[in-house]
Design an enzyme around this catalytic site. Structure first.
Site, PDB file in Angstrom:
ATOM      1  N   SER A  96      -9.781   7.942   4.221  1.00  0.00           N
ATOM      2  CA  SER A  96      -9.212   8.844   5.183  1.00  0.00           C
ATOM      3  C   SER A  96      -8.959   8.224   5.991  1.00  0.00           C
ATOM      4  O   SER A  96     -10.048   6.908   7.090  1.00  0.00           O
ATOM      5  CB  SER A  96     -10.145   9.853   5.588  1.00  0.00           C
ATOM      6  OG  SER A  96      -9.055  11.285   6.601  1.00  0.00           O
ATOM      7  N   GLU A  97      -7.546   7.775   7.197  1.00  0.00           N
ATOM      8  CA  GLU A  97      -7.670   6.603   7.873  1.00  0.00           C
ATOM      9  C   GLU A  97      -8.108   6.967   9.057  1.00  0.00           C
ATOM     10  O   GLU A  97      -7.840   5.870   9.450  1.00  0.00           O
ATOM     11  CB  GLU A  97      -6.273   6.855   8.046  1.00  0.00           C
ATOM     12  CG  GLU A  97      -5.290   7.627   8.843  1.00  0.00           C
ATOM     13  CD  GLU A  97      -4.538   8.720   7.516  1.00  0.00           C
ATOM     14  OE1 GLU A  97      -5.400   9.011   6.499  1.00  0.00           O
ATOM     15  OE2 GLU A  97      -3.698   9.618   7.859  1.00  0.00           O
TER      16      GLU A  97
END
Lengths: 217, 233
Positions: free
Chosen positions: A45-46
């Site tokens: 997840s960025e």
């Protein structure tokens, strides 16, 4: 015709053993629920986590552990946290194997638009521009038409672009489509959907080669 | 030990003036400098430019500054969950520069690391690249993006010591480390300020050299934006 979970289920079949995968907000997030459990996959997840796990049990949520959709999450053994620059080094540096994201429009050249409707809605691109500019393997998860029934698979995108010539595959409620240099190539039909239905819902060039199989989910 | 500790948020924000450019760490409401934001509201500084991934929600985080019209310009990547932000932007009251999230991080890091600019593939061929220098490397196109220039960086860490060393927790880390040392003055607020020698040097995420002032934060609300849980079977 597939619902959102059906689209996620079909995309889950594209996820292979050993993949690092980035999932966008919306339908892509659902993909994690359907990945085979006999393969090893890590979700990135960025906002800064690799090795994302399921949502926490009630009462165990932690404000300091969220995904890019700002939802509370858990981590799996082997997970790691990192800063935003490191996170996008993973993305831009092509260390992430598969990117799955939503779209408002996709063109037959593989352009994608998903961050702005001028004068009406501006959410921002978040990490989408970095993801589509760098990823080798991009799958778009979306409905084939918008709420007004208009095709989202176009000759040219009408909305401001997120990236150019980057989308490789599209999975919609009606079909699985590959983006080729000749246009949208129809690979599979959703259950109960005819080639004619897909043709009618696709504004861009649709290539139909021989018999199109119904997808298995 | 060079002591970076200041007694409170008032001292920590000394020198903040109208029309300054401020960096603020956080992703959504996670890891935001809650104390610094509250103090900015209290000081009533106007016309500020904020570099921050998001703009908070209507009644928390940077949303508090938006509501009081203290912000002239936002530089962000995603503003989806803030109605007031969208309203001010669409009406033209608020100047907004939307940029890719990775570009935001790297423009901070470039400022921290002494690079005037970086080339990124993100945004090439889109309106984000309009008017910017582009260049081809090995057959692929890149956009030149400049390092940020900011007066203050406000970051939030989990633990810190008087030397300014910082340790972050979970995804509350996000942009905070990248903003340390990326502005003229970096102010870190921490949940737990410990004496020097307490933190293991092997575990430090940001060395104190990047931090100018550090203070013990108070009354962290740590609001959850999207509480998502699963049921126990």
């Amino acid at each position: 015709m597939l619902d959102k979970n059906g689209i996620a289920k079909r995309i889950a079949k594209e996820v292979q053993d050993g993949y690092y995968v980035n999932l966008g907000i919306g339908i892509p997030t659902l993909v994690a629920n359907y990945v085979r459990d006999d393969i090893e996959v890590e979700f990135q997840s960025e906002n800064g986590v690799l090795g994302m796990g399921p949502f926490p049990f009630e009462g165990e949520e932690d404000a300091d552990i969220i995904n890019a959709g700002k939802q509370t999450i858990t981590t799996l053994p082997g997970a790691s946290f990192f800063d935003s620059a490191t996170s996008f080094a993973m993305i831009r540096g092509q260390h992430v194997d598969l990117t799955i994201l939503g779209a408002m429009e996709v063109s037959e050249d593989g352009d994608i638009a998903n961050w702005k409707i001028p004068g009406k809605m501006v959410k921002g691109m978040g990490g989408a521009m970095d993801l589509v500019a760098s990823a080798e393997n991009i799958i778009v998860a979306m409905m084939h038409t918008n709420k007004r029934g208009e095709s989202k698979l176009l000759k040219k995108c009408s909305l401001p672009l997120t990236g150019v010539a980057c989308v490789k595959k599209i999975v919609t409620n009606l079909a699985v489509i590959e983006v080729t240099n000749r246009g949208f190539k129809l690979l599979e039909r959703a259950p109960g959907v005819s080639v004619e239905d897909i043709k009618n819902a696709t504004e861009g060039t649709l290539i139909i080669d021989g018999d199109i199989p119904e997808m298995s989910i | 030990m060079i002591n970076k500790k200041v007694d409170n948020v008032t001292k920590a924000l000394e020198g903040v003036k109208d029309n300054m450019t401020l960096m603020l760490g956080g992703f959504g409401l996670s890891g935001i400098p809650e104390n610094a934001i509250a103090q900015l509201v209290k000081l009533g500084v106007k016309g500020v430019t904020c570099i921050s991934n998001n703009a908070g929600v209507d009644d928390f985080g940077l949303g508090l500054l938006l509501k009081k019209h203290q912000i002239k310009k936002m530089i962000s990547s995603y503003v989806g969950e803030n109605d007031e932000f969208e309203r001010q932007m669409l009406s033209g009251e608020l100047e907004v520069e939307l940029i890719p999230q990775g570009t935001l991080a790297e423009r901070c890091r470039a400022a921290q690391a002494g690079f005037p600019a970086i080339y990124t593939p993100a945004g090439y061929g889109t309106e984000v690249a309009e008017g910017k220098e582009t260049r081809e490397f090995d057959g692929k196109m890149y956009v030149l993006e400049h390092a940020f220039k900011a007066d203050f960086a406000f970051v939030k860490a989990w633990k810190g010591d008087e030397a300014g060393n910082l340790i972050f927790k979970g995804t509350a880390r996000n942009f905070n480390p990248n903003m340390c040392g990326a502005a003229k003055i970096t102010v870190a607020e921490v949940e737990e300020l410990v004496p020097v020698g307490t933190l293991d040097p092997n575990q430090i995420h940001i060395p104190g050299i990047f931090v100018k002032r550090i203070f013990q934060g108070e009354k962290y609300e740590k609001r959850i934006e999207q509480l998502t849980v699963r049921q126990r079977n």
